[in-house]
Motif scaffolding. Structure first.
Motif, PDB file in Angstrom:
ATOM      1  N   ALA A  77      -0.101  12.286  11.937  1.00  0.00           N
ATOM      2  CA  ALA A  77      -0.313  11.034  12.617  1.00  0.00           C
ATOM      3  C   ALA A  77       1.129  10.909  13.420  1.00  0.00           C
ATOM      4  O   ALA A  77       1.045  10.183  14.329  1.00  0.00           O
ATOM      5  CB  ALA A  77      -0.417  10.150  11.590  1.00  0.00           C
ATOM      6  N   TRP A  78       2.049  11.402  12.768  1.00  0.00           N
ATOM      7  CA  TRP A  78       3.517  11.117  13.439  1.00  0.00           C
ATOM      8  C   TRP A  78       3.356  11.897  14.827  1.00  0.00           C
ATOM      9  O   TRP A  78       3.864  11.438  15.789  1.00  0.00           O
ATOM     10  CB  TRP A  78       4.569  11.816  12.493  1.00  0.00           C
ATOM     11  CG  TRP A  78       5.935  11.298  13.096  1.00  0.00           C
ATOM     12  CD1 TRP A  78       6.810  10.417  12.692  1.00  0.00           C
ATOM     13  CD2 TRP A  78       6.711  11.878  14.010  1.00  0.00           C
ATOM     14  NE1 TRP A  78       7.680  10.418  13.299  1.00  0.00           N
ATOM     15  CE2 TRP A  78       7.873  11.459  14.363  1.00  0.00           C
ATOM     16  CE3 TRP A  78       6.646  13.325  14.669  1.00  0.00           C
ATOM     17  CZ2 TRP A  78       8.828  11.666  15.172  1.00  0.00           C
ATOM     18  CZ3 TRP A  78       7.637  13.620  15.444  1.00  0.00           C
ATOM     19  CH2 TRP A  78       8.649  12.957  15.721  1.00  0.00           C
ATOM     20  N   TRP A  79       3.000  12.977  14.927  1.00  0.00           N
ATOM     21  CA  TRP A  79       2.813  13.813  15.919  1.00  0.00           C
ATOM     22  C   TRP A  79       1.951  13.071  17.097  1.00  0.00           C
ATOM     23  O   TRP A  79       2.143  12.938  18.269  1.00  0.00           O
ATOM     24  CB  TRP A  79       2.544  15.136  15.699  1.00  0.00           C
ATOM     25  CG  TRP A  79       3.302  15.953  14.986  1.00  0.00           C
ATOM     26  CD1 TRP A  79       3.190  16.429  13.694  1.00  0.00           C
ATOM     27  CD2 TRP A  79       4.423  16.759  15.183  1.00  0.00           C
ATOM     28  NE1 TRP A  79       4.343  16.997  12.874  1.00  0.00           N
ATOM     29  CE2 TRP A  79       4.988  17.155  13.780  1.00  0.00           C
ATOM     30  CE3 TRP A  79       5.300  16.622  16.516  1.00  0.00           C
ATOM     31  CZ2 TRP A  79       6.301  17.925  14.311  1.00  0.00           C
ATOM     32  CZ3 TRP A  79       6.471  17.340  16.309  1.00  0.00           C
ATOM     33  CH2 TRP A  79       7.312  18.134  15.304  1.00  0.00           C
ATOM     34  N   GLU A  80       0.848  12.565  16.439  1.00  0.00           N
ATOM     35  CA  GLU A  80      -0.077  12.048  17.393  1.00  0.00           C
ATOM     36  C   GLU A  80       0.344  10.770  17.992  1.00  0.00           C
ATOM     37  O   GLU A  80       0.211  10.437  19.041  1.00  0.00           O
ATOM     38  CB  GLU A  80      -1.311  11.715  16.702  1.00  0.00           C
ATOM     39  CG  GLU A  80      -2.245  12.900  16.193  1.00  0.00           C
ATOM     40  CD  GLU A  80      -3.198  12.427  15.294  1.00  0.00           C
ATOM     41  OE1 GLU A  80      -3.382  11.435  14.705  1.00  0.00           O
ATOM     42  OE2 GLU A  80      -3.987  13.446  15.111  1.00  0.00           O
ATOM     43  N   ALA A  81       1.440  10.069  17.116  1.00  0.00           N
ATOM     44  CA  ALA A  81       2.102   8.853  17.714  1.00  0.00           C
ATOM     45  C   ALA A  81       2.863   8.938  18.568  1.00  0.00           C
ATOM     46  O   ALA A  81       3.327   7.949  19.458  1.00  0.00           O
ATOM     47  CB  ALA A  81       2.787   8.237  16.638  1.00  0.00           C
ATOM     48  N   LEU A  82       3.354  10.112  19.154  1.00  0.00           N
ATOM     49  CA  LEU A  82       4.470  10.490  20.165  1.00  0.00           C
ATOM     50  C   LEU A  82       3.534   9.992  21.400  1.00  0.00           C
ATOM     51  O   LEU A  82       4.428   9.498  22.354  1.00  0.00           O
ATOM     52  CB  LEU A  82       4.716  11.848  20.189  1.00  0.00           C
ATOM     53  CG  LEU A  82       5.714  12.405  19.108  1.00  0.00           C
ATOM     54  CD1 LEU A  82       5.941  13.727  19.156  1.00  0.00           C
ATOM     55  CD2 LEU A  82       7.143  11.469  19.213  1.00  0.00           C
ATOM     56  N   GLU A  83       2.345  10.499  21.596  1.00  0.00           N
ATOM     57  CA  GLU A  83       1.467  10.033  22.865  1.00  0.00           C
ATOM     58  C   GLU A  83       1.661   8.476  23.156  1.00  0.00           C
ATOM     59  O   GLU A  83       1.454   8.198  24.256  1.00  0.00           O
ATOM     60  CB  GLU A  83       0.150  10.775  22.597  1.00  0.00           C
ATOM     61  CG  GLU A  83       0.130  12.294  22.590  1.00  0.00           C
ATOM     62  CD  GLU A  83       0.546  12.745  24.018  1.00  0.00           C
ATOM     63  OE1 GLU A  83       0.603  12.014  25.041  1.00  0.00           O
ATOM     64  OE2 GLU A  83       0.597  14.115  23.950  1.00  0.00           O
ATOM     65  N   SER A  84       1.667   7.778  22.131  1.00  0.00           N
ATOM     66  CA  SER A  84       1.487   6.415  22.201  1.00  0.00           C
ATOM     67  C   SER A  84       2.793   5.631  22.689  1.00  0.00           C
ATOM     68  O   SER A  84       2.810   4.363  22.609  1.00  0.00           O
ATOM     69  CB  SER A  84       0.565   5.750  21.328  1.00  0.00           C
ATOM     70  OG  SER A  84       1.457   5.748  19.990  1.00  0.00           O
ATOM     71  N   GLN A  85       4.043   6.524  22.423  1.00  0.00           N
ATOM     72  CA  GLN A  85       5.298   5.649  22.498  1.00  0.00           C
ATOM     73  C   GLN A  85       5.527   5.479  23.944  1.00  0.00           C
ATOM     74  O   GLN A  85       5.826   6.344  24.817  1.00  0.00           O
ATOM     75  CB  GLN A  85       6.380   6.371  21.876  1.00  0.00           C
ATOM     76  CG  GLN A  85       6.063   6.466  20.303  1.00  0.00           C
ATOM     77  CD  GLN A  85       6.155   5.316  19.764  1.00  0.00           C
ATOM     78  OE1 GLN A  85       6.981   4.426  19.983  1.00  0.00           O
ATOM     79  NE2 GLN A  85       5.198   4.843  18.835  1.00  0.00           N
ATOM     80  N   SER A  86       5.439   4.366  24.383  1.00  0.00           N
ATOM     81  CA  SER A  86       5.896   4.026  25.708  1.00  0.00           C
ATOM     82  C   SER A  86       7.384   4.283  26.119  1.00  0.00           C
ATOM     83  O   SER A  86       8.353   3.970  25.309  1.00  0.00           O
ATOM     84  CB  SER A  86       5.888   2.469  26.201  1.00  0.00           C
ATOM     85  OG  SER A  86       6.272   1.922  27.552  1.00  0.00           O
ATOM     86  N   GLY A  87       7.838   4.803  27.322  1.00  0.00           N
ATOM     87  CA  GLY A  87       9.176   5.142  27.672  1.00  0.00           C
ATOM     88  C   GLY A  87       9.468   6.635  26.893  1.00  0.00           C
ATOM     89  O   GLY A  87      10.692   6.944  27.351  1.00  0.00           O
TER      90      GLY A  87
END
Length: 226
Positions: A77-87
């Motif tokens: 889930a940590w790796w997947e969250a990278l895609e949603s981080q703005s900027g």
């Protein structure tokens, strides 16, 4: 010095300016590593590919690499969250040998700096094919092509294999002057690192776990590990 904070010199970092042209990148490596770079391509047929689609491969290979060291990885889930981080800007590079992906790196991008922060490899990727050296060179070349001026190879603990490896790539260590706020005057800085003999049994046990178990346990342990 900051009063009341304990000093630690456990870690060093590795950063250096990038050359002006792609053709100069190989010459920033010592002679032995230049030989390995040629072997990676000419003998082992390694090629590099770029794309965010390699994120699942990075998760799998990073977990594999950490398991071999007896250490938890990062949850999926940590790796997947990278895609949603703005900027947040980063690039993924994969080293392929035939149809097999043997190594993947993630390089964060900020301003004029490229920081190759994560790498995951198959167990024999470096022993047989020098895959990480190959990807460092390819990431540096990509960075030059895209206008970056400084390359960061990340931090390592002093006197470890990772530290020696980065020096062998032509990078000079720079001390990281960490400070710690201790709970009492006679407390010591924690040594929860792989070099601590107290963690030997835990590391040995972890390195023998199936990969699915490492992934599941890493998800649970992630919030508790430094």
């Amino acid at each position: 010095n900051l009063p009341g904070l304990a000093q630690s010199d456990l870690y060093v970092t590795f950063r250096k300016p990038l050359p002006q042209t792609v053709g100069e990148v190989e010459n920033t490596f010592p002679k032995t590593e230049r030989k390995y770079l040629r072997h990676a391509v000419e003998r082992h047929g390694l090629r590099v590919e770029e794309g965010h689609g390699y994120l699942p491969d990075l998760y799998r290979l990073f977990l594999t690499s950490k398991r071999s060291l007896g250490s938890p990885g990062l949850p999926e889930a940590w790796w997947e969250a990278l895609e949603s981080q703005s900027g947040l800007d980063y690039v993924l590079h994969a080293a392929r040998r035939g149809d097999e992906i043997i190594a993947v790196t993630l390089t964060f991008l900020h301003g004029k700096e490229a920081a190759m922060y994560y790498v995951g490899t198959t167990p024999d990727a470096n022993l047989k094919y020098h895959a990480t050296t190959f990807l460092i060179a390819k990431c540096m070349e990509w960075s030059v092509e895209n206008g970056y001026e400084l390359f960061d190879l990340g931090r390592s603990r002093r006197d470890t294999g990772a530290c020696t490896f980065k020096i062998n790539q032509g990078f000079e260590p720079t001390p990281l002057n960490y400070r710690h706020a201790l709970l009492s005057g006679d407390a010591k800085i924690p040594t929860f690192t792989p070099s601590n003999p107290k963690t030997a049994l835990l590391r040995k046990t972890w390195s023998r776990l199936p990969l699915w178990a490492c992934g599941s346990l890493s998800r649970r342990l992630a919030t508790f590990l430094p």
